[in-house]
Design a protein around this motif. Structure first.
Motif, mmCIF file in Angstrom:
data_model
loop_
_atom_site.group_PDB
_atom_site.id
_atom_site.type_symbol
_atom_site.label_atom_id
_atom_site.label_comp_id
_atom_site.label_asym_id
_atom_site.label_seq_id
_atom_site.Cartn_x
_atom_site.Cartn_y
_atom_site.Cartn_z
ATOM 1 N N ALA A 1 11.707 -12.760 -4.429
ATOM 2 C CA ALA A 1 11.817 -13.938 -4.060
ATOM 3 C C ALA A 1 10.825 -14.800 -4.177
ATOM 4 O O ALA A 1 10.542 -15.805 -4.737
ATOM 5 N N LEU A 2 9.337 -14.235 -3.989
ATOM 6 C CA LEU A 2 8.080 -14.900 -4.210
ATOM 7 C C LEU A 2 7.939 -15.316 -5.831
ATOM 8 O O LEU A 2 7.679 -16.405 -6.140
ATOM 9 N N ALA A 3 8.235 -14.024 -6.657
ATOM 10 C CA ALA A 3 7.980 -14.237 -7.979
ATOM 11 C C ALA A 3 9.156 -15.277 -8.829
ATOM 12 O O ALA A 3 8.498 -16.000 -9.441
ATOM 13 N N GLU A 4 10.150 -15.459 -7.931
ATOM 14 C CA GLU A 4 11.186 -16.306 -8.433
ATOM 15 C C GLU A 4 10.790 -17.780 -8.268
ATOM 16 O O GLU A 4 10.965 -18.671 -9.149
ATOM 17 N N ALA A 5 9.975 -17.983 -7.323
ATOM 18 C CA ALA A 5 9.410 -19.316 -7.059
ATOM 19 C C ALA A 5 8.259 -19.406 -7.641
ATOM 20 O O ALA A 5 7.355 -20.472 -7.182
ATOM 21 N N ASN A 6 7.734 -18.574 -8.564
ATOM 22 C CA ASN A 6 6.738 -18.753 -9.433
ATOM 23 C C ASN A 6 5.414 -18.593 -8.482
ATOM 24 O O ASN A 6 4.078 -19.330 -8.703
ATOM 25 N N ILE A 7 5.294 -17.770 -7.463
ATOM 26 C CA ILE A 7 4.122 -17.588 -6.526
ATOM 27 C C ILE A 7 3.520 -16.441 -6.683
ATOM 28 O O ILE A 7 4.227 -15.366 -6.790
ATOM 29 N N SER A 8 2.376 -16.469 -7.265
ATOM 30 C CA SER A 8 1.426 -15.148 -7.694
ATOM 31 C C SER A 8 1.085 -14.608 -6.242
ATOM 32 O O SER A 8 0.068 -15.223 -5.523
ATOM 33 N N VAL A 9 1.204 -13.559 -6.196
ATOM 34 C CA VAL A 9 0.896 -12.596 -5.077
ATOM 35 C C VAL A 9 -0.305 -11.848 -5.469
ATOM 36 O O VAL A 9 -0.427 -11.126 -6.381
ATOM 37 N N ASP A 10 -1.645 -11.889 -4.634
ATOM 38 C CA ASP A 10 -2.582 -11.201 -5.157
ATOM 39 C C ASP A 10 -2.824 -9.681 -4.383
ATOM 40 O O ASP A 10 -2.160 -8.794 -4.765
ATOM 41 N N VAL A 11 -3.563 -9.875 -3.299
ATOM 42 C CA VAL A 11 -3.708 -8.325 -2.702
ATOM 43 C C VAL A 11 -2.612 -8.152 -1.725
ATOM 44 O O VAL A 11 -1.879 -8.956 -0.955
ATOM 45 N N ILE A 12 -2.091 -6.760 -1.685
ATOM 46 C CA ILE A 12 -0.824 -6.462 -0.883
ATOM 47 C C ILE A 12 -1.534 -5.061 -0.034
ATOM 48 O O ILE A 12 -1.987 -4.335 -0.754
ATOM 49 N N VAL A 13 -1.124 -5.264 1.238
ATOM 50 C CA VAL A 13 -1.338 -4.066 1.754
ATOM 51 C C VAL A 13 0.078 -3.697 2.785
ATOM 52 O O VAL A 13 0.677 -4.797 3.627
ATOM 53 N N GLN A 14 0.454 -2.404 2.855
ATOM 54 C CA GLN A 14 1.504 -1.984 3.571
ATOM 55 C C GLN A 14 0.921 -1.008 4.616
ATOM 56 O O GLN A 14 0.312 0.116 4.007
ATOM 57 N N THR A 15 1.072 -1.151 5.672
ATOM 58 C CA THR A 15 0.613 -0.070 6.721
ATOM 59 C C THR A 15 1.560 1.229 6.634
ATOM 60 O O THR A 15 2.740 0.892 6.339
ATOM 61 N N ALA A 16 0.905 2.131 7.237
ATOM 62 C CA ALA A 16 1.822 3.632 7.310
ATOM 63 C C ALA A 16 2.912 3.163 8.311
ATOM 64 O O ALA A 16 2.746 2.468 9.343
ATOM 65 N N SER A 17 4.123 3.626 8.060
ATOM 66 C CA SER A 17 5.266 3.352 8.915
ATOM 67 C C SER A 17 5.188 4.077 10.269
ATOM 68 O O SER A 17 4.754 5.295 10.500
ATOM 69 N N VAL A 18 5.419 3.378 11.236
ATOM 70 C CA VAL A 18 5.688 3.833 12.803
ATOM 71 C C VAL A 18 7.040 3.458 13.045
ATOM 72 O O VAL A 18 7.515 2.359 13.132
ATOM 73 N N ASP A 19 7.932 4.620 13.564
ATOM 74 C CA ASP A 19 9.509 4.368 13.759
ATOM 75 C C ASP A 19 10.059 3.652 12.597
ATOM 76 O O ASP A 19 10.820 2.784 12.998
#
Ligand code: ASP
Ligand code: MG
Length: 409
Positions: free
Chosen positions: A285-303
């Motif tokens: 969705a962000l790419a479609e709006a031409n928004i460039s995303v830089d740093v991405i962090v996903q935490t380890a999953s809990v539940d």
């Protein structure tokens, strides 16, 4: 030699400066070289024109905006050609269209497709100094386009690449690329040589000496690029900084420079269901709006839920927040929050490829200053940390000192 000289806005900012530039062009030719000049608009002119457009229309049509701002360069090249002629050399100014610099039709951020280098060559053979308007081209239909702010650098490198020039010298108001922003670190040192890859990282991380795309082109076509001051005076190194291919010397240096920026915002989507397709949906969705995303962090999953944080340009913050909120609701995440007051500090160095422990040292230096790291991203030759904006300068100084980048005492 065939030399392309690019002059930035401050270098052609006044009548005196235009004369000084003209003298340099003529002198270079008299030394026996073929000279192609690319110039920016006089300093402040592009901003003035954009301001004027905004007064007339809150959301100016982009085709017309390009037609308008391209006039800034048309003025400076005509003035510069006059000044060069008055010094007794043969010179003529050219718009992007006149050298058939053809771009795509993405107004305000067009990409170069081709340049009529034969025409330039034949003029050079006749002893002419060509003075080419930077930043502009024409699309296949003949509409005037521009290459994005700072785009004259890209014009210069593209012309140099097309002509296989021996050198492309970027004349500006600083005498080279520095180990950190000298406004932040008083002991910052000019770098004599830097690799294309390192320069690419620095340019994308916020060092504003060269437009990012010009460095991409220089790397692709191996154009030897020199950043050099057009102002001479005490303390100005006429050698500038050479941007070139990596050599064995460069690999020995762990950290070449520290850069920083305060132009990003962080968005966090909380308690995202941890299942395939969610990230794709959000970033799609962000790419479609031409928004460039830089740093991405996903935490380890809990539940089976994770937090997903990422940075976007601050100018896109509102738009990105709204889109993320919509996707969060659709995928059943618990909510979205954001922080506009983040800073990013980065270290860049070709030596990181072959040396371990550089990142750990960076984290340690930040910890000693009590600076908390919010996010981290790395490439082969850089480490970036997202921190609280108010500690940015402190962090830059600590890293610059800690990696021993300052002037030799
Ligand atoms: N005049 C344009 C600008 O201000 C292009 C350039 O200077 O490179 O962005
Ligand atoms: Mg510039």
């Amino acid at each position: 030699m065939l030399i392309v000289q690019k002059y930035g806005g401050t270098s052609v900012g006044t009548v005196e400066r235009i004369h000084a530039v003209a003298r340099r062009c003529v002198q270079t030719q008299r030394e026996g070289h073929q000279v192609v000049v690319v110039a920016s608009a006089m300093s402040g002119e592009t901003n003035r024109l954009i301001g004027l457009a905004r007064q007339v229309s809150p959301d100016p049509n982009e085709r017309e905006l390009d037609a308008l701002v391209a006039t800034g360069e048309q003025q400076s090249v005509a003035l510069l050609a006059m000044a060069i002629r008055d010094q007794g050399a043969v010179a003529q100014s050219y718009t992007g269209g006149q050298i058939r610099l053809v771009t795509d039709n993405a107004f305000t951020k067009a990409r170069i497709r081709s340049i009529d280098e034969e025409m330039i060559r034949s003029r050079l053979r006749q002893g002419e100094i060509l003075v080419i308007a930077g930043f502009q081209g024409v699309d296949p239909e003949g509409n005037v386009t521009t290459l994005g702010r700072g785009g004259s650098d890209t014009t210069a490198v593209a012309v140099a690449a097309a002509l296989k020039a021996d050198r492309c010298d970027i004349y500006t108001d600083v005498d080279g690329v520095y180990t950190a922003d000298p406004n932040v670190v008083s002991g910052a040192r000019k770098i004599d040589r830097i690799s294309y890859e390192e320069m690419l990282e620095l340019a994308s991380l916020g060092a504003k000496v060269l437009q990012l795309r010009s460095v991409e082109l220089a790397l692709k076509y191996k154009v030897p690029l020199r950043v050099v001051s057009s102002f001479d005076g005490p303390g100005v190194d006429p050698q500038g900084t050479l941007v070139c291919e990596e050599d064995a010397m460069m690999e020995k240096v762990l950290v070449t420079g520290v850069s920083h920026s305060k132009s990003d915002a962080r968005i966090t989507v909380r308690a995202v269901p941890d299942k395939p397709g969610v990230a794709a949906r959000l970033f799609g969705a962000l790419a479609e709006a031409n928004i460039s995303v830089d740093v991405i962090v996903q935490t380890a999953s809990v539940d089976h839920r994770t937090d997903l944080s990422f940075t976007v340009p601050r100018s896109d913050h509102a738009k990105a927040l709204k889109l993320s909120g919509e996707v969060a609701t659709a995928v059943g995440a618990s909510g979205v929050e954001s922080d506009e007051r983040i800073g990013k500090v980065s270290i860049v160095g070709a030596g990181m490829r072959s040396h371990a422990g550089v990142a750990a040292q960076m984290f340690d230096l930040l910890a000693r200053e009590g600076v908390n790291i919010q996010m981290i991203s790395t490439s082969e030759i850089k480490v970036s940390c997202v921190i609280d904006e108010k500690y940015t300068e402190l962090a830059v100084r600590a890293l610059h000192d800690g990696f021993g980048l300052g002037k030799a005492a």
